[in-house]
Design a protein around this motif. Sequence first.
Motif, PDB file in Angstrom:
ATOM      1  N   SER A 171      -7.748  36.069   3.016  1.00 48.16           N
ATOM      2  CA  SER A 171      -8.914  35.932   3.892  1.00 48.16           C
ATOM      3  C   SER A 171      -9.312  34.464   3.970  1.00 48.16           C
ATOM      4  O   SER A 171      -9.329  33.766   2.961  1.00 48.16           O
ATOM      5  N   GLN A 172      -9.641  34.010   5.178  1.00 49.36           N
ATOM      6  CA  GLN A 172     -10.053  32.613   5.333  1.00 49.36           C
ATOM      7  C   GLN A 172     -11.560  32.442   5.177  1.00 49.36           C
ATOM      8  O   GLN A 172     -12.018  31.593   4.435  1.00 49.36           O
ATOM      9  N   SER A 173     -12.314  33.267   5.899  1.00 49.68           N
ATOM     10  CA  SER A 173     -13.771  33.087   5.912  1.00 49.68           C
ATOM     11  C   SER A 173     -14.438  33.866   4.789  1.00 49.68           C
ATOM     12  O   SER A 173     -15.604  33.661   4.494  1.00 49.68           O
TER      13      SER A 173
ATOM     14  N   ALA B 122      -5.177  40.158  11.601  1.00 45.70           N
ATOM     15  CA  ALA B 122      -4.156  39.943  12.635  1.00 45.70           C
ATOM     16  C   ALA B 122      -4.319  38.544  13.205  1.00 45.70           C
ATOM     17  O   ALA B 122      -5.435  38.096  13.481  1.00 45.70           O
TER      18      ALA B 122
ATOM     19  N   MET C 136      -7.478  43.736  18.420  1.00 40.39           N
ATOM     20  CA  MET C 136      -6.096  43.964  18.835  1.00 40.39           C
ATOM     21  C   MET C 136      -5.195  43.925  17.607  1.00 40.39           C
ATOM     22  O   MET C 136      -4.902  42.855  17.071  1.00 40.39           O
TER      23      MET C 136
END
Length: 309
Positions: free
Chosen positions: A10-12, A88, A124
């Motif tokens: 996870s980035q954030s 994604a 998406m």
Amino acid sequence: MSKILILYYSQSGQLTEIVKNFAKPFGKSDNYSVTYANIEPVKEYGFPWKGYEFFDAFAESVNRIPCEIKPLNLGDEDFDLIVFAYTAWYMSPSIPSNSFLLSDQAKRIFKDKPVITLLGVRNMWVVAQEYVKEKIADLGGNLVGNIVLRDRAENLTGIITISYFLFSGKKDRFLGFFPKPGISNTDIAGVEKYGEIVKNHLINNNLDSLQEDLIKAKAVKINPYLSTTEQMAYKRVFTKWTKFILKKGGPGNPDRKTRVRIFACYFPFAILVIAPIEYVFFLIFAPFRLKSIKKEIKYLSGVKLKSNI
Ligand SMILES: Cc1cc2nc3c(=O)[nH]c(=O)nc-3n(C[C@H](O)[C@H](O)[C@H](O)COP(=O)(O)O)c2cc1C
């Protein structure tokens, strides 16, 4: 004692929060141990994103080209359940998550194990999930459940708010009146109920019927317009742009800058002009495709591969 491994990148911190809430029911009993394994690229993808880097990640995401990642510190430990939590990027699993799926370590960890995918995305994700389903099968894993948390904003609004989030790093209201970006706090907190369902299936040793219960609890929702558009865009548009960019070399290669920039100009045009036109066509033809749409919704909500149905 049942041992659960949760793999995530996870980035954030949004997906990290999702993962922690999902695992809460397992923390309430001594019968479970939960191991968190954070996938770490050797060269981090910066967050918040800078414009060029964001579009430069496109070709490797779509073509599923891995980056170098640090080996996970798991020794030869064996687990009873693997949770593969991912986001994604350009209709593909994020590059670090995909890099793990392609690693030797994944071969050992997934072999003969039940696997659950847990996604924290915008809206998406079906193309990415079809690919992940195949990879898990290749690794010898058995996908038994899929949970998808997504942004509930209407498509165009979601594009504006997630762009604000990804380029500023802030999860507040853009211009003071747009809805908050990303997955809502209510949905993030609510993922605990899916953890509870998984726990019950693990206790009763009936993971094979897990997805049916997850679907009943609305853990996955297919929007037929988005899934149709996404599959078409990936096959007809994304793969072509990828080839065009990769002809000029790999990530960071200065020779491909012009092509990445042309793609960056095309991308908003596709979203703002082509996608709404496709929406109108979808609405016109939908009444004639009801049967195939229903079949598609059923398939995409499930965990089986097309080849195994
Ligand atoms: C480069 C990039 C491309 C993305 N493409 C998609 C996408 O195709 N579909 C989607 O639903 N979300 C997409 N997202 C949103 C992510 O799936 C994810 O929800 C968001 O980046 C927050 O994840 P985090 O927990 O890593 O911060 C994209 C994000 C990034 C950074």
